[in-house]
Motif scaffolding. Sequence first.
Motif, PDB file in Angstrom:
ATOM      1  N   UNK A 391      36.335  95.004  32.670  1.00  0.00           N
ATOM      2  CA  UNK A 391      35.619  94.051  33.512  1.00  0.00           C
ATOM      3  C   UNK A 391      36.479  93.494  34.629  1.00  0.00           C
ATOM      4  N   UNK A 392      37.791  93.380  34.399  1.00  0.00           N
ATOM      5  CA  UNK A 392      38.707  92.876  35.430  1.00  0.00           C
ATOM      6  C   UNK A 392      38.883  93.884  36.558  1.00  0.00           C
ATOM      7  N   UNK A 393      38.853  95.164  36.236  1.00  0.00           N
ATOM      8  CA  UNK A 393      39.154  96.191  37.220  1.00  0.00           C
ATOM      9  C   UNK A 393      37.935  97.007  37.624  1.00  0.00           C
ATOM     10  N   UNK A 394      36.776  96.628  37.178  1.00  0.00           N
ATOM     11  CA  UNK A 394      35.555  97.338  37.540  1.00  0.00           C
ATOM     12  C   UNK A 394      34.363  96.691  36.874  1.00  0.00           C
ATOM     13  N   UNK A 395      33.934  97.296  35.785  1.00  0.00           N
ATOM     14  CA  UNK A 395      32.814  96.755  35.027  1.00  0.00           C
ATOM     15  C   UNK A 395      32.844  97.334  33.620  1.00  0.00           C
ATOM     16  N   UNK A 396      32.517  96.489  32.651  1.00  0.00           N
ATOM     17  CA  UNK A 396      32.311  96.992  31.301  1.00  0.00           C
ATOM     18  C   UNK A 396      31.034  97.822  31.274  1.00  0.00           C
ATOM     19  N   UNK A 397      30.913  98.703  30.292  1.00  0.00           N
ATOM     20  CA  UNK A 397      29.701  99.526  30.222  1.00  0.00           C
ATOM     21  C   UNK A 397      28.470  98.684  29.926  1.00  0.00           C
ATOM     22  N   UNK A 398      28.600  97.742  29.013  1.00  0.00           N
ATOM     23  CA  UNK A 398      27.496  96.839  28.691  1.00  0.00           C
ATOM     24  C   UNK A 398      28.061  95.660  27.913  1.00  0.00           C
ATOM     25  N   UNK A 399      27.390  94.510  27.935  1.00  0.00           N
ATOM     26  CA  UNK A 399      27.858  93.369  27.149  1.00  0.00           C
ATOM     27  C   UNK A 399      27.502  93.578  25.685  1.00  0.00           C
ATOM     28  N   UNK A 400      28.096  92.812  24.804  1.00  0.00           N
ATOM     29  CA  UNK A 400      27.693  92.877  23.405  1.00  0.00           C
ATOM     30  C   UNK A 400      26.216  92.519  23.295  1.00  0.00           C
ATOM     31  N   UNK A 511      35.586 104.797  35.175  1.00  0.00           N
ATOM     32  CA  UNK A 511      36.616 105.135  34.182  1.00  0.00           C
ATOM     33  C   UNK A 511      36.199 104.637  32.805  1.00  0.00           C
ATOM     34  N   UNK A 512      35.596 103.455  32.768  1.00  0.00           N
ATOM     35  CA  UNK A 512      35.111 102.912  31.496  1.00  0.00           C
ATOM     36  C   UNK A 512      33.938 103.718  30.964  1.00  0.00           C
ATOM     37  N   UNK A 513      33.020 104.091  31.854  1.00  0.00           N
ATOM     38  CA  UNK A 513      31.845 104.866  31.436  1.00  0.00           C
ATOM     39  C   UNK A 513      32.264 106.250  30.946  1.00  0.00           C
ATOM     40  N   UNK A 514      33.269 106.844  31.601  1.00  0.00           N
ATOM     41  CA  UNK A 514      33.721 108.172  31.187  1.00  0.00           C
ATOM     42  C   UNK A 514      34.263 108.154  29.759  1.00  0.00           C
ATOM     43  N   UNK A 515      34.779 107.022  29.315  1.00  0.00           N
ATOM     44  CA  UNK A 515      35.272 106.922  27.938  1.00  0.00           C
ATOM     45  C   UNK A 515      34.164 107.238  26.940  1.00  0.00           C
ATOM     46  N   UNK A 516      32.954 106.775  27.224  1.00  0.00           N
ATOM     47  CA  UNK A 516      31.832 107.070  26.331  1.00  0.00           C
ATOM     48  C   UNK A 516      31.517 108.555  26.316  1.00  0.00           C
ATOM     49  N   UNK A 517      31.528 109.179  27.491  1.00  0.00           N
ATOM     50  CA  UNK A 517      31.273 110.621  27.563  1.00  0.00           C
ATOM     51  C   UNK A 517      32.334 111.386  26.787  1.00  0.00           C
ATOM     52  N   UNK A 518      33.576 111.008  26.986  1.00  0.00           N
ATOM     53  CA  UNK A 518      34.715 111.660  26.325  1.00  0.00           C
ATOM     54  C   UNK A 518      34.611 111.545  24.803  1.00  0.00           C
ATOM     55  N   UNK A 519      34.286 110.353  24.300  1.00  0.00           N
ATOM     56  CA  UNK A 519      34.182 110.160  22.850  1.00  0.00           C
ATOM     57  C   UNK A 519      33.019 110.942  22.265  1.00  0.00           C
ATOM     58  N   UNK A 520      31.891 110.951  22.953  1.00  0.00           N
ATOM     59  CA  UNK A 520      30.722 111.680  22.437  1.00  0.00           C
ATOM     60  C   UNK A 520      30.982 113.176  22.398  1.00  0.00           C
ATOM     61  N   UNK A 521      31.638 113.710  23.411  1.00  0.00           N
ATOM     62  CA  UNK A 521      31.963 115.137  23.407  1.00  0.00           C
ATOM     63  C   UNK A 521      32.919 115.485  22.274  1.00  0.00           C
TER      64      UNK A 521
END
Length: 675
Positions: A391-400, A511-521
Motif C-alpha cells: 500500500x505504501x508503494x502502490x496498492x494492496x490487492x484488496x482490504x481484509x 507487483x503485488x497483484x502478480x504475487x497472486x498469479x505466481x502463487x496460484x500457478x
Amino acid sequence: MAEDNPRKSTEDVFIPKELLTTAKFNSPWELARWEESLPDNNRISLPEPRTSSNRPLSLSALRAVARPKSTIRARGRSDPPAVQGTFNYVAKPATFQPASPIPEKEPITPVQNAFLNPQPHSKASSYTISSEQSSLQEVYEKAKLRGIAIQRKYWVRLLFEYSIYAFLVLFVYFVLVGMPLWKGAVWWLYYVVRTKFVIQGGYAIIIGLAALYAFCPLMILFEKDPPTLDSESESPDLESNTSKVQSTALLIPCYKSATIIGATLEAALKVFPKENIFVIANGNSKTPLDNTEEVCKPYGINHLWVPIGSKIVAQFVGSHAARDFENALLIDDDCLLPPNFPIVSDRLKNTVKCLGYTIKSVGPNSSKGTFCQQAQDLEYKMSGIQRAFFGKFGSATFPHGAISLWNIEFLKQTFHEHPGFSVSEDWFFGDACRRLGGRITMCSQVFVETETPASVFYSGSGGSRGGFGEMTVLQQRFKRWNFFFVVGVYYDLKYILTSWKLGWWEFGAKLCVFQEVYETLIYLFAPFVLPISFIVRPSFCGMLLGVTIGMYILNVIIFNEVHLRLKKERIDWKVLLFYYTFYKIVLTFINVVSCYWSLYKYARYFAQRHPKVIEDRDAVEVLLSLEKDSNSSTTSVEDDIVPLDGVLGRGVGRKLTLTKVKAGKRGNGEKGGWI
C-alpha cells in the motif's frame, strides 16, 4: 413544413395502440432498441401501469407525454395540439375519446419522472441516490430487462455444466495422459525436466521470488498505537477522531448473528454513536431468520432486514441506507473494535479510495484460543504487514474482508465494476477499486479482533461463530477463500495488462497483484513439477525443499521478534516453531487441492449467469423499498414493493424491514468512547 423540419412529419404521426402491442421481438434488447427508435408522439397519453397482459405503448411515448413546451420550442418545433387522447378500436367505426391533458404546473411524481426524463449512467459516473427517485427507478427497469436477458433455460444450464465436465475429462486424457495416442504433456514435462531443464536454476528463480515477497515487507514497521481514551497529552488527536466519526457510518452485514452481534455492538458503541451504526441482516426469506433485530433494539441502532441472502447485497443496501454520511466502515459481525479505534478517513484523498485495517485472530471472549487460532493470528498479522508494504508503494490487492474504510460515493461506484459474485466479494471489491483508479492502503495502528475457526479439520463444541462463520479452516478455505483462485488469475492478468489509471503507483500495485498469479500457478503446477523433480534429482530437491521451509521459518521469527514485539503482540514460541510450520504445510496441500476442486465446481456455478448487484432486480427492488421510507422517522417500517409491471420478484414481494433512529443531541461535555 415537412421540408423545413423533416423530423416533425414523423414525430407527429399517431401510432395505433394495437400496432404497438402486436410487435414481436426475439429478445428484450430488441424491444428496448425498438422503443428508443420510436418517434416522440405528443398525442399518446399516459398508459395504464404495466401488467402481465397489458404492455405500455412505449418508453419513448411516455417520455413525450409531458414534455414542456419550452423544450419543444427550443428544438424549433411548433406547439403540440391542444387536444390529446386515444382512439377506441373496439367500437366500429373508430371513435376518438379525448383524454385530460396533464397540466403544465402539475407536479410530476418521481416514478413518472423516471420515464419522462431518463438519464443514462456511465461506469465512470457516481451511482447515487438523490432526492429524486427517477434514476433508481430507471436502474430497476434496466435490471428487469437485464435479468431476462441473462437467464438460461434449465436444459441450457444442464448442457453447459456437463459439457464442462466432459471437457475436463477429455483434457486430462488427451492432453495430460495422451497414451496410447501420444506420450502426453506430463511425459513431455518429465522429459524437459530430465534433459533440458536445469533444476537448480528453476528453483533459484522460484525461491528468489518467494524471498522477495517474504522479506521485503519486513522493511517497514507497524504504525504506533493510537492514543488511549485516558491520555491527556494526546487529546487533540482524540478530538480530530471525534469529528471523523461523525461523518462515518458503520455498516455490519450479518447472517444469523443473534448470538454474536451483541458483543460487536457493545464494542462499536464505544467508538460510534448509535445513529451511525447500521446492522444489515440478510437471508433468503421474507421474514428474519433469527432474533437479531430484538438483540439490536436495546442498543438503539439502525437495523435492516434484507430478504436476499447475500453479503454483497447487504453492503449495497447499507451503502445507500447510510448515504447521508461521507464515509463507510464495513466490518464483519464478529469484529470487535478497540476503544481507541482510529478513524483515518483523512487518508482517503487523491487516489486513495479504500483503507484496510490489520486484524488479529482470537478465540471465544477475546482469548488467545487454540493453537490453530494462534497460528491464524500470526498468519493474519503477516498478511497485514504485507498489505501495508504494498500500500505504501502502490496498492494492496484488496482490504481484509473483515474490515475496510471507504469513501461512500466511491464504494457505490465499485458496484458497477463488481461482478456480483457472492463468494470472495472482498477480493472483487479490491479488483474493482484498482480498475476504477483507486489505491488501497492500510492502517496498522491497531489490530481488530475477529474470531476464527478453532481447528483445521474437525470442530468440537467450542466457539461461537454464527451464520456463515465456518467452524474449521478446511471449510473456510474450500467454501469461500480459495474458490476463485483460478478465475482470479484471469482478472489479475486483465488488470496487469489493461489498467493504468493509477499512474506511477501502478508498478507497485501490479507487483503485488502478480504475487497472486505466481502463487496460484505454483499451486496448479506443484502436483506435476514437484514429483517429477524428486524423481529426477531426489537428493537436491529434498535439500531445496528443506531450505525453503527454513527460509519461511526465519522470516516468521524475524517478524515475531521485531515487529510483533514492538506492538506487544508476540506469538508463543511453541506455536511458532512447532505448530505453525506444520500448519502452513497442511494449508499448502489444502490450497493445491482446492484449486482443482474449484475447477470442477465452476461447471455448476457458471452454468447460471450471475448479474451485477446493480443489475439484480431483487436487490434494486429492496433498495426502492428503502428509498420509499428513507424520510420516515418511525422506528419500525415494513413495506412491500409492487413493481410497475405488477409482477413480483421471484414470485413474492421483496419486503424490507427497517428500524431507524434519529440523531440525538449531545452536550459538549458528554463522554462515551470518542463521541
